[in-house]
Enzyme design. Structure first.
Site, PDB file in Angstrom:
ATOM      1  N   GLY A  53      -7.440 -42.899 -28.528  1.00 52.02           N
ATOM      2  CA  GLY A  53      -7.843 -43.631 -29.722  1.00 52.02           C
ATOM      3  C   GLY A  53      -8.756 -44.804 -29.458  1.00 52.02           C
ATOM      4  N   HIS A  54      -9.102 -45.046 -28.224  1.00 54.33           N
ATOM      5  CA  HIS A  54      -9.934 -46.195 -27.875  1.00 54.33           C
ATOM      6  C   HIS A  54     -11.363 -45.716 -27.677  1.00 54.33           C
ATOM      7  CE1 HIS A  54     -11.309 -49.657 -25.352  1.00 54.33           C
ATOM      8  NE2 HIS A  54     -10.595 -50.301 -26.241  1.00 54.33           N
ATOM      9  N   PHE A  55     -12.214 -45.961 -28.671  1.00 55.09           N
ATOM     10  CA  PHE A  55     -13.582 -45.459 -28.680  1.00 55.09           C
ATOM     11  C   PHE A  55     -13.595 -43.956 -28.392  1.00 55.09           C
ATOM     12  CE2 PHE A  55     -14.275 -49.912 -26.992  1.00 55.09           C
ATOM     13  CZ  PHE A  55     -14.666 -50.432 -28.202  1.00 55.09           C
ATOM     14  N   ILE A  60     -13.095 -45.540 -22.819  1.00 58.88           N
ATOM     15  CA  ILE A  60     -13.062 -46.449 -21.671  1.00 58.88           C
ATOM     16  C   ILE A  60     -11.662 -47.052 -21.606  1.00 58.88           C
ATOM     17  CG2 ILE A  60     -15.525 -46.984 -21.741  1.00 58.88           C
ATOM     18  CD1 ILE A  60     -14.765 -49.682 -23.056  1.00 58.88           C
TER      19      ILE A  60
END
Length: 183
Positions: A53-55, A60
């Site tokens: 869910g992070h970018f 990254i």
């Protein structure tokens, strides 16, 4: 990898964390004493749950997770220092390095010290002052070094920390952990 790296079974006994919150894959080096430090490794894998869910288009390693690696590495430094102190007090033998600890790790006396101390200590990441200079990507290996800068009388320990991917410095700064010891 150091041939004296802590075995995973014992390594899990030393930490208060379990997957998916275990952010240290291996303890690679440790030096006991006033200029002591710990070096830990975290492999960033494509299936780490926090990457999804992070970018999502450009995954990254989140800075908050790097902060957690710093906090856990710093707690391992304090914990390894504790068990070296306790072993010296009980058995009048000094342990100064990961190699020394590794030599005693299967000894029942050392295992008892590890289990007892883990039950007595509770630590939390209390504060951080970090600078992020670069990123870590899936497939990278993060090497973290933590050194105790100072401890205060209230139970706060201040650590100087840095994280590298290869030769690239990705983050550095200060982590403050709070530790409670219930004897």
């Amino acid at each position: 990898m150091s041939k004296y790296a802590i075995p995973s079974k014992v390594f899990l006994e030393m930490g208060g964390w379990r997957p998916p919150l275990l952010m240290v894959d291996r303890i690679d080096d440790f030096k006991y004493g006033p200029n002591g430090y710990v070096q830990v490794i975290k492999h960033v894998t494509y299936n780490d749950p926090y990457l999804a869910g992070h970018f999502p288009e450009d995954p990254i390693m989140p800075g908050a997770i790097i902060s957690e690696i710093f906090g856990q590495a710093s707690e391992y430094l304090s914990f390894l220092t504790d068990i070296c102190d306790l072993y010296r007090e009980r058995y009048n033998e000094s342990l100064h390095s990961l190699r020394d600890i590794r030599g005693k790790i299967y000894d029942d006396n050392m295992r008892d010290i590890i289990r007892t101390r883990r039950a007595q200590v509770r630590g939390v990441l209390a504060a951080q002052n970090l600078k992020f200079k670069d990123t870590a990507w899936p497939g990278d290996t993060i090497e973290v070094v933590s050194k105790l800068a100072f401890a205060d009388e209230k139970g706060f320990k201040h650590y100087s920390v840095s994280a590298h991917v290869g030769k690239r410095l990705i983050s550095q700064g200060t982590i403050i952990n709070y530790r409670e010891v219930n004897l």
